[in-house]
Design a protein around this motif. Structure first.
Motif, PDB file in Angstrom:
ATOM      1  N   GLN A  94       7.127-111.419 105.069  1.00 44.45           N
ATOM      2  CA  GLN A  94       5.911-110.912 105.347  1.00 44.45           C
ATOM      3  C   GLN A  94       4.694-111.840 104.748  1.00 44.45           C
ATOM      4  N   TYR A  95       5.079-112.864 103.708  1.00 43.05           N
ATOM      5  CA  TYR A  95       4.395-113.723 103.222  1.00 43.05           C
ATOM      6  C   TYR A  95       3.954-114.728 104.281  1.00 43.05           C
ATOM      7  N   PRO A 152       9.108-121.927 105.837  1.00 44.15           N
ATOM      8  CA  PRO A 152       9.663-122.214 104.605  1.00 44.15           C
ATOM      9  C   PRO A 152      10.759-123.096 104.202  1.00 44.15           C
ATOM     10  N   ALA A 153      10.753-123.792 103.333  1.00 40.38           N
ATOM     11  CA  ALA A 153      11.939-124.687 102.875  1.00 40.38           C
ATOM     12  C   ALA A 153      12.915-123.905 102.419  1.00 40.38           C
ATOM     13  N   LEU A 154      12.757-122.691 101.705  1.00 41.95           N
ATOM     14  CA  LEU A 154      13.413-121.719 101.374  1.00 41.95           C
ATOM     15  C   LEU A 154      12.987-120.385 101.354  1.00 41.95           C
ATOM     16  N   LEU A 155      13.957-119.338 102.025  1.00 48.03           N
ATOM     17  CA  LEU A 155      13.558-117.994 102.210  1.00 48.03           C
ATOM     18  C   LEU A 155      14.635-117.310 101.509  1.00 48.03           C
ATOM     19  N   CYS A 156      14.602-116.503 100.466  1.00 52.89           N
ATOM     20  CA  CYS A 156      15.589-115.851  99.683  1.00 52.89           C
ATOM     21  C   CYS A 156      15.049-114.467  99.002  1.00 52.89           C
ATOM     22  N   ASN A 157      15.875-113.498  99.024  1.00 51.91           N
ATOM     23  CA  ASN A 157      15.085-112.178  98.488  1.00 51.91           C
ATOM     24  C   ASN A 157      15.381-112.101  96.890  1.00 51.91           C
ATOM     25  N   ALA A 158      15.943-113.020  96.582  1.00 54.44           N
ATOM     26  CA  ALA A 158      16.188-113.109  95.133  1.00 54.44           C
ATOM     27  C   ALA A 158      15.309-113.849  94.359  1.00 54.44           C
ATOM     28  N   ALA A 193       6.289-122.034  95.087  1.00 52.77           N
ATOM     29  CA  ALA A 193       6.774-120.940  95.267  1.00 52.77           C
ATOM     30  C   ALA A 193       5.650-119.995  95.238  1.00 52.77           C
ATOM     31  N   VAL A 194       6.049-118.785  96.105  1.00 49.39           N
ATOM     32  CA  VAL A 194       5.190-117.662  96.097  1.00 49.39           C
ATOM     33  C   VAL A 194       6.000-116.430  95.231  1.00 49.39           C
ATOM     34  N   LEU A 195       5.609-116.420  93.967  1.00 50.57           N
ATOM     35  CA  LEU A 195       6.556-115.069  93.213  1.00 50.57           C
ATOM     36  C   LEU A 195       5.439-114.251  92.360  1.00 50.57           C
ATOM     37  N   PRO A 196       5.879-113.374  92.002  1.00 49.60           N
ATOM     38  CA  PRO A 196       5.137-112.396  91.216  1.00 49.60           C
ATOM     39  C   PRO A 196       5.098-113.005  89.871  1.00 49.60           C
ATOM     40  N   ARG A 228      -4.185-115.184  95.204  1.00 44.07           N
ATOM     41  CA  ARG A 228      -2.823-114.659  95.413  1.00 44.07           C
ATOM     42  C   ARG A 228      -2.565-114.288  96.828  1.00 44.07           C
ATOM     43  N   ALA A 229      -1.348-113.992  96.785  1.00 42.16           N
ATOM     44  CA  ALA A 229      -0.711-113.737  98.357  1.00 42.16           C
ATOM     45  C   ALA A 229      -0.192-112.122  98.557  1.00 42.16           C
ATOM     46  N   GLY A 230      -0.671-111.565  97.395  1.00 42.87           N
ATOM     47  CA  GLY A 230      -0.560-110.070  97.463  1.00 42.87           C
ATOM     48  C   GLY A 230      -0.549-109.555  96.008  1.00 42.87           C
ATOM     49  N   ARG A 231      -0.180-108.162  95.720  1.00 43.95           N
ATOM     50  CA  ARG A 231      -0.060-107.513  94.635  1.00 43.95           C
ATOM     51  C   ARG A 231       0.846-106.217  94.334  1.00 43.95           C
ATOM     52  N   LEU A 232       1.429-106.554  93.509  1.00 48.79           N
ATOM     53  CA  LEU A 232       2.570-105.428  93.123  1.00 48.79           C
ATOM     54  C   LEU A 232       2.061-104.333  92.055  1.00 48.79           C
ATOM     55  N   ASP A 233       2.060-103.262  92.536  1.00 44.58           N
ATOM     56  CA  ASP A 233       1.743-102.168  91.386  1.00 44.58           C
ATOM     57  C   ASP A 233       3.031-101.760  91.014  1.00 44.58           C
TER      58      ASP A 233
END
Length: 316
Positions: free
Chosen positions: A196-197, A217-223, A238-241, A262-267
């Motif tokens: 989604q990013y 992306p050069a790397l797409l990984c859910n970890a 990297a786009v990371l929390p 920022r690319a988003g926000r996590l609550d």
């Protein structure tokens, strides 16, 4: 007929020696108390009391029954007291769920201190990256990101938020250059955990939004931890929390790219299946977690992990 209630009523009448006084103590009418005792006698098939207009006395069967009622009521009171006492002690198995990446960085380090505070509690900690059904899967509580979707039936409390930020290794930036605005990201290798990013929607601290067409992306990984290590190794931006990279930012392993965007926000939320009848083990864990995040909740607009990392970078 409620036999237990009838026993309580009979005992109260016998001890007070009066239907009127028993009715006042029980908050009932005299007629109701008299009816309950009469129904009890009818159900037992014996007369428990001799009644006259001036006197109330127990029959031989009534005295024997009163003694047994005392034993039963005392046993019930003792059982309830035992449950109340055990309810006040934090013990048993605490089944909890937390996001994998968050737990690695911010739950595991505090487990020894939690166990020291609650030695009689066994922690059954389940980690993952999926949405969970707390009721169906038998969880006592969970740390969840609101964006995972919280069921309306859950009781939740927001603890803090974490921004999705851009970061890269100093060596990578020295070799590839440091992007000075979001459009420059198109010329970099991107490391992303969620497709989604790729929509490229960014938000700046002042509220400005921007949508970019990013390259694959050069790397797409859910970890997230894999992405962080790949970023530290110099693989790309990297786009990371912030909660994942805050320690790496403090150590200088990573550098924040495009501060203020920022690319988003996590609550982050603490969730329970229900607010009612929380056991001591759940209340204790909840209080411990809330206290742990008390400082984080002082400013709902401040990302605590990012703020601490930026402060450390300024001092170094």
């Amino acid at each position: 007929m409620d036999r237990f209630r009838a026993m309580q009523t009979f005992v109260k009448v016998a001890e007070s020696g009066s239907f009127v006084r028993a009715a006042e103590a029980l908050g009932l009418s005299k007629a109701s108390v008299s009816l309950i005792v009469s129904e009890l006698e009818a159900g037992l098939g014996v007369r428990l009391m001799q009644r006259t207009t001036r006197k109330l006395s127990l029959t031989d069967m009534g005295r024997a029954y009163l003694a047994r009622c005392h034993d039963i009521l005392e046993a019930v009171a003792e059982a309830e007291g035992m449950l109340s006492a055990r309810q006040g002690e934090a013990r048993g198995v605490l089944r909890a769920y937390a996001p994998l990446a968050f737990a690695q960085h911010h739950v595991v380090p505090v487990l020894p201190a939690y166990r020291a505070a609650f030695p009689e509690v066994t922690v059954d900690l389940v980690l993952g990256t999926r949405a969970v059904d707390l009721v169906e899967e038998g969880f006592d509580l969970a740390l969840l990101f609101e964006q995972q979707g919280l069921a309306s039936s859950l009781v939740s409390r927001r603890l803090a938020h974490s921004d999705l930020i851009f970061c890269a290794a100093p060596g990578y930036l020295a070799a590839r250059g440091r992007p000075d605005d979001p459009t420059a990201l198109a010329g970099h290798d991107l490391l992303i955990s969620d497709p989604q990013y790729l929509s490229g929607k960014l938000t700046r601290d002042d509220g400005e939004t921007l949508t970019l067409a990013w390259p694959a992306p050069a790397l797409l990984c859910n970890a997230s931890e894999v992405l962080r290590e790949s970023c530290v190794a110099g693989m790309g931006v990297a786009v990371l929390p912030s909660f994942v990279v805050s320690e790496s930012l403090r150590l200088g392993e990573l550098v924040e790219v495009l501060p203020g965007w920022r690319a988003g926000r996590l609550d982050l939320c603490l969730a329970f299946p229900s607010r009612r009848f929380l056991s001591a083990k759940v209340r204790g864990a909840a209080d411990y977690i809330v206290e742990r995040f008390r400082a984080f909740a002082t400013d709902p607009h401040c990302d605590p992990w990012l703020a601490s990392a930026r402060a450390a970078a300024t001092m170094s």
